[in-house]
Scaffold this motif. Structure first.
Motif, PDB file in Angstrom:
ATOM      1  N   ARG A   6      10.869  21.164  24.935  1.00 51.70           N
ATOM      2  CA  ARG A   6      12.235  21.480  25.125  1.00 51.70           C
ATOM      3  C   ARG A   6      12.717  22.840  24.234  1.00 51.70           C
ATOM      4  NH1 ARG A   6      17.161  18.565  23.174  1.00 51.70           N
ATOM      5  NH2 ARG A   6      15.530  17.557  21.736  1.00 51.70           N
ATOM      6  N   LEU A   7      13.608  23.823  24.890  1.00 54.84           N
ATOM      7  CA  LEU A   7      14.056  24.914  23.910  1.00 54.84           C
ATOM      8  C   LEU A   7      15.459  24.203  23.163  1.00 54.84           C
ATOM      9  CD1 LEU A   7      14.315  27.825  23.187  1.00 54.84           C
ATOM     10  CD2 LEU A   7      15.899  28.016  25.395  1.00 54.84           C
ATOM     11  N   LEU A   8      15.389  24.526  21.879  1.00 55.72           N
ATOM     12  CA  LEU A   8      16.448  23.993  21.054  1.00 55.72           C
ATOM     13  C   LEU A   8      17.552  24.967  20.845  1.00 55.72           C
ATOM     14  CD1 LEU A   8      14.089  22.019  18.650  1.00 55.72           C
ATOM     15  CD2 LEU A   8      15.456  20.994  20.661  1.00 55.72           C
ATOM     16  N   SER A   9      17.101  26.292  20.482  1.00 55.88           N
ATOM     17  CA  SER A   9      18.207  27.248  20.003  1.00 55.88           C
ATOM     18  C   SER A   9      17.338  28.714  20.326  1.00 55.88           C
ATOM     19  CB  SER A   9      18.467  27.171  18.803  1.00 55.88           C
ATOM     20  OG  SER A   9      17.554  27.885  17.774  1.00 55.88           O
ATOM     21  N   GLY A  10      17.930  29.731  20.534  1.00 54.77           N
ATOM     22  CA  GLY A  10      17.252  31.256  20.931  1.00 54.77           C
ATOM     23  C   GLY A  10      16.924  31.222  22.165  1.00 54.77           C
ATOM     24  N   ALA A  11      16.156  32.070  22.379  1.00 49.64           N
ATOM     25  CA  ALA A  11      15.598  32.536  23.865  1.00 49.64           C
ATOM     26  C   ALA A  11      14.233  32.735  24.031  1.00 49.64           C
ATOM     27  CB  ALA A  11      16.463  33.535  24.514  1.00 49.64           C
ATOM     28  N   ARG A  12      13.490  33.375  22.860  1.00 50.64           N
ATOM     29  CA  ARG A  12      12.102  33.982  22.862  1.00 50.64           C
ATOM     30  C   ARG A  12      11.501  33.542  21.564  1.00 50.64           C
ATOM     31  NH1 ARG A  12      15.214  37.914  25.334  1.00 50.64           N
ATOM     32  NH2 ARG A  12      14.398  38.429  27.323  1.00 50.64           N
ATOM     33  N   ALA A  13      10.259  32.913  21.672  1.00 56.60           N
ATOM     34  CA  ALA A  13       9.666  32.722  20.645  1.00 56.60           C
ATOM     35  C   ALA A  13       8.334  33.486  20.668  1.00 56.60           C
ATOM     36  CB  ALA A  13       9.119  31.207  20.380  1.00 56.60           C
ATOM     37  N   TYR A  14       7.478  33.723  19.425  1.00 59.63           N
ATOM     38  CA  TYR A  14       6.365  34.508  19.541  1.00 59.63           C
ATOM     39  C   TYR A  14       5.305  33.962  19.065  1.00 59.63           C
ATOM     40  CZ  TYR A  14       9.480  38.230  20.653  1.00 59.63           C
ATOM     41  OH  TYR A  14      10.646  38.876  21.327  1.00 59.63           O
ATOM     42  N   ILE A  15       4.201  33.911  19.921  1.00 58.28           N
ATOM     43  CA  ILE A  15       2.736  33.307  19.476  1.00 58.28           C
ATOM     44  C   ILE A  15       2.020  34.246  18.767  1.00 58.28           C
ATOM     45  CG2 ILE A  15       0.879  31.829  20.039  1.00 58.28           C
ATOM     46  CD1 ILE A  15       2.469  31.057  22.397  1.00 58.28           C
ATOM     47  N   ALA A  16       1.719  34.454  17.437  1.00 55.85           N
ATOM     48  CA  ALA A  16       0.733  35.215  16.732  1.00 55.85           C
ATOM     49  C   ALA A  16      -0.573  34.669  16.680  1.00 55.85           C
ATOM     50  CB  ALA A  16       1.407  35.604  15.685  1.00 55.85           C
ATOM     51  N   LEU A  17      -1.509  35.520  16.574  1.00 59.41           N
ATOM     52  CA  LEU A  17      -2.964  34.991  16.712  1.00 59.41           C
ATOM     53  C   LEU A  17      -3.675  35.621  15.554  1.00 59.41           C
ATOM     54  CD1 LEU A  17      -3.603  35.487  20.447  1.00 59.41           C
ATOM     55  CD2 LEU A  17      -3.223  33.371  19.382  1.00 59.41           C
ATOM     56  N   ILE A  44      -8.991  29.024  15.530  1.00 56.03           N
ATOM     57  CA  ILE A  44      -8.252  30.072  15.037  1.00 56.03           C
ATOM     58  C   ILE A  44      -7.080  29.773  14.410  1.00 56.03           C
ATOM     59  CG2 ILE A  44      -7.092  30.208  17.420  1.00 56.03           C
ATOM     60  CD1 ILE A  44      -7.149  33.278  17.195  1.00 56.03           C
ATOM     61  N   SER A  45      -6.430  30.449  13.352  1.00 56.95           N
ATOM     62  CA  SER A  45      -5.098  30.252  13.046  1.00 56.95           C
ATOM     63  C   SER A  45      -4.025  31.063  13.911  1.00 56.95           C
ATOM     64  CB  SER A  45      -4.674  30.795  11.560  1.00 56.95           C
ATOM     65  OG  SER A  45      -5.824  30.106  10.819  1.00 56.95           O
ATOM     66  N   ILE A  46      -2.794  30.320  14.169  1.00 59.45           N
ATOM     67  CA  ILE A  46      -1.732  31.042  14.964  1.00 59.45           C
ATOM     68  C   ILE A  46      -0.440  30.811  14.224  1.00 59.45           C
ATOM     69  CG2 ILE A  46      -3.043  30.544  17.088  1.00 59.45           C
ATOM     70  CD1 ILE A  46      -0.815  28.267  17.860  1.00 59.45           C
ATOM     71  N   ALA A  47       0.470  31.528  14.424  1.00 60.67           N
ATOM     72  CA  ALA A  47       1.794  31.169  14.014  1.00 60.67           C
ATOM     73  C   ALA A  47       2.982  31.313  15.211  1.00 60.67           C
ATOM     74  CB  ALA A  47       2.124  31.855  12.682  1.00 60.67           C
ATOM     75  N   ILE A  48       3.939  30.591  15.177  1.00 62.22           N
ATOM     76  CA  ILE A  48       5.028  30.616  15.979  1.00 62.22           C
ATOM     77  C   ILE A  48       6.442  30.781  15.360  1.00 62.22           C
ATOM     78  CG2 ILE A  48       6.320  29.360  18.019  1.00 62.22           C
ATOM     79  CD1 ILE A  48       3.310  27.842  18.585  1.00 62.22           C
ATOM     80  N   VAL A  49       7.241  32.033  15.459  1.00 61.91           N
ATOM     81  CA  VAL A  49       8.345  32.108  14.959  1.00 61.91           C
ATOM     82  C   VAL A  49       9.299  32.632  16.276  1.00 61.91           C
ATOM     83  CG1 VAL A  49       9.569  33.561  13.492  1.00 61.91           C
ATOM     84  CG2 VAL A  49       7.072  32.942  12.950  1.00 61.91           C
ATOM     85  N   LEU A  55     -10.868  38.446  20.177  1.00 63.78           N
ATOM     86  CA  LEU A  55     -11.893  39.251  19.277  1.00 63.78           C
ATOM     87  C   LEU A  55     -11.616  38.632  18.049  1.00 63.78           C
ATOM     88  CD1 LEU A  55     -12.016  42.492  21.406  1.00 63.78           C
ATOM     89  CD2 LEU A  55     -13.588  40.477  21.609  1.00 63.78           C
ATOM     90  N   GLU A  56     -12.587  38.649  17.269  1.00 68.42           N
ATOM     91  CA  GLU A  56     -12.382  38.571  15.644  1.00 68.42           C
ATOM     92  C   GLU A  56     -11.454  37.336  15.360  1.00 68.42           C
ATOM     93  OE1 GLU A  56     -11.232  42.328  14.228  1.00 68.42           O
ATOM     94  OE2 GLU A  56     -12.507  43.090  15.931  1.00 68.42           O
ATOM     95  N   ALA A  57     -11.694  36.263  16.166  1.00 68.27           N
ATOM     96  CA  ALA A  57     -10.845  35.145  15.642  1.00 68.27           C
ATOM     97  C   ALA A  57     -11.133  34.679  14.306  1.00 68.27           C
ATOM     98  CB  ALA A  57     -10.959  34.045  16.607  1.00 68.27           C
ATOM     99  N   ARG A  58     -10.259  34.448  13.549  1.00 67.80           N
ATOM    100  CA  ARG A  58     -10.218  33.866  12.188  1.00 67.80           C
ATOM    101  C   ARG A  58      -9.494  32.683  11.715  1.00 67.80           C
ATOM    102  NH1 ARG A  58      -6.455  37.004   9.547  1.00 67.80           N
ATOM    103  NH2 ARG A  58      -5.844  38.670  10.804  1.00 67.80           N
ATOM    104  N   THR A  59      -9.711  32.199  10.636  1.00 67.21           N
ATOM    105  CA  THR A  59      -8.557  31.247  10.252  1.00 67.21           C
ATOM    106  C   THR A  59      -8.209  31.763   8.908  1.00 67.21           C
ATOM    107  OG1 THR A  59     -10.495  29.876   9.234  1.00 67.21           O
ATOM    108  CG2 THR A  59      -9.480  28.970  11.292  1.00 67.21           C
TER     109      THR A  59
END
Lengths: 315, 242
Positions: free
Chosen positions: A105-116, A69-74, A154-158
């Motif tokens: 380790r957390l470098l800056s900010g408080a919350r990150a999002y893992i999208a799938l 699966i492809s993911i992204a973290i922002v 469900l429907e994992a894709r790259t």
């Protein structure tokens, strides 16, 4: 086709853009605390901007994927590793079955999002997948994820490789300026108290969460007419309780409030609240409602432009 | 009802329609009818509507709803509404809520007794006597703002709120009485507990009441408390006024 939680982190929960139409029942909108970072993560993958994601708070999780699966973290910057090798946020990450993603380790900010690039198999409640941690519903069993949880995908894709560039790479300061408009009960405060509110630097306390952000600073003196009949309370509202120290209502805040409202954080800056951590400092800067709307248009325009640049991967 | 109103900004994405009148059944009918009228317009960009004692909050998305246009439209709709009796699209109901006032569920009964000079029996009788008006829901999911508490039962909140009040706790805080829907911190004096769940997110009927419904409390013993099933909640149409 699942992801298994090896380590949960401090408070990792399923979120989307929240609910609409339920505030009259006392159910707050909820959703991602920083919807800008959350939408950027989805856009990288060609997802609809509100596709459910995992919201990571201060201390991140460790997750094993049992699918390609492809993911992204922002969002907040963490030291990230895939199978022990450092990886970057703000770009598409290609995951193979068996890979393990670890937040360091957390470098800056408080919350990150893992999208799938896929869908978590979870029920929607009031038309949303967002977890209401305080009221205990939505997301995965109405709670933050725990070690040992397995979420079916469900429907994992790259998808093709993409990365965020320039102004889309969000970086967070530990001393933001929050722009506000005049409070609905500003007239409950004397000139001196209002000046004091705008001139001092506040500090975020540890008693801050998705419900509200409590600030430390010099107490504000309230006027004589401090009795307010309870009425609708929206996220971003800055209330002054009897102790004179501001509370900013947030995305899981009460829907009805009875403390005088001195100011309201503008819609365009609400996402910045999601990146505050304890001991961060902040200042309030007044703008007009018309300016607030202009700023919102500009920020939303940025997201729309990216949406046009990054078309959806769904056919 | 003669009533003046003002439309005031509640931040940059909500407007408050505030009425210059004391909270009452008539004003709540007016506000609920207005909320229904706003909803019926299906204006683009208008989102959550939050009715309260004296105010209707109308949330909007500034990206697709112009603030001054909306103010003008709300102003003329409110004027038009005030020229006619409030039209409501549902008939209010009476909901009978069982409460167990046994000592184990009533940690603050003594405090209320000392403050009011009434015995526990008298407090229970007075607490169960009125039909309470649901002015609005809010605060936390499913919480009911009830009007009509006997003035003799008014009792100050605790100086230091409890960190953990159980779900279903029935309390008195100032001139208000109510039920805590979830486990939360709270500063009200707790005099009983109901087995009724006020918020069931998975159910087809997540909330037990809507604004303008009435709530009646009735005392039950510990056995009835334990055996209570939510589907046996007594709900009847309210008689319309003769």
């Amino acid at each position: 086709m699942t992801m298994r939680i090896i380590r949960a982190g401090l408070q990792t929960s399923v979120q989307d853009l929240g609910r609409s139409g339920s505030m009259r029942y006392g159910v707050p909108r909820g959703g991602a605390a920083d919807p800008v970072a959350m939408q950027l993560a989805n856009l990288l993958l060609g997802n609809p901007p509100g596709n459910p994601v995992l919201e990571v708070t201060l201390d991140g999780p460790s997750i094993e994927f049992q699918c390609d699966i492809s993911i992204a973290i922002v969002g907040a910057q963490f030291d990230l590793a895939l199978n022990g090798e450092p990886v970057e946020c703000d770009r598409v990450l290609q995951i193979e079955s068996g890979d393990r993603l670890t937040f360091g380790r957390l470098l800056s900010g408080a919350r990150a999002y893992i999208a799938l690039a896929g869908q978590m198999k979870l029920p929607a409640i009031f038309g949303s997948h967002s977890t209401s941690i305080i009221a205990g519903f939505g997301g995965l069993c109405g709670r933050a994820i725990e070690k040992g949880d397995a979420i079916e995908i469900l429907e994992a894709r790259t998808v093709d490789h993409r990365r965020l560039e320039g102004e889309y790479r969000l970086r967070y300061t530990r001393h933001p300026q929050l722009r506000v408009v005049t409070g609905a009960e500003e007239n409950h405060f004397g000139r001196e108290a209002i000046d004091h509110f705008y001139s001092q630097t506040y500090q975020v306390t540890a008693q801050s969460n998705r419900m509200g952000i409590r600030l430390a600073g010099d107490a504000l003196r309230r006027g004589n007419q401090s009795q307010v009949v309870s009425s609708g309370l929206c996220p971003g509202t800055v209330q002054i309780p009897p102790d004179g120290r501001p509370i900013i209502s947030f995305i899981e805040g009460q829907t009805i409030g009875g403390y005088p409202r001195i100011a309201h954080v503008i819609s365009a800056d609400l996402h910045l609240l999601g990146q505050l951590q304890a001991n961060d400092r902040l200042d309030f800067t007044p703008v007009s409602v018309a300016q607030a709307h202009k700023i919102l248009e500009v920020k939303s325009g940025l997201l729309e432009r990216l949406m046009a640049e990054f078309p959806g991967n769904d056919n | 009802m003669k009533s003046s109103f003002a439309i005031v900004a509640n931040g940059d994405s909500a407007l408050d329609i505030r009425f210059d009148a004391s909270p009452s059944l008539e004003l709540s009918e007016r506000i609920i009818a207005l909320a229904q009228a706003v909803e019926a317009q299906r204006w683009e960009g208008v989102g959550d509507l939050i009715p309260a004692y004296q105010c209707l909050t109308v949330c909007y998305n500034p990206l697709n709803c112009n603030n001054s246009d909306l103010t003008n439209r709300l102003e003329s709709l409110t004027r038009q509404q005030l020229r006619q009796p409030p039209k409501l699209d549902r008939k209010p109901r009476l909901i009978r809520v069982p409460v167990c006032y046994d000592a184990e569920f009533a940690p603050d009964m003594r405090e209320v007794s000392e403050h009011t000079g009434l015995s526990a029996e008298q407090i229970i009788a007075r607490h169960c006597a009125p039909d309470y008006l649901v002015h609005m829901l809010g605060f936390t999911p499913g919480f009911l703002y009830l009007g009509g508490l006997d003035p003799q039962l008014h009792c100050p909140r605790k100086a230091t709120p409890e960190l953990r009040v159980p779900a279903g706790a029935v309390g008195i805080g100032g001139s208000q009485t109510g039920i805590y829907p979830q486990v939360t911190p709270g500063g009200w004096q707790i005099i009983g507990r109901t087995p009724v769940q006020l918020f069931r997110p998975q159910s087809e009927t997540p909330f037990i009441a809507e604004p303008l419904d009435k709530i009646e409390f009735f005392p039950v013993d510990r056995d009835a408390f334990e055996c209570f099933q939510q589907d046996s909640l007594e709900i009847t149409p309210l008689e319309s006024a003769p």
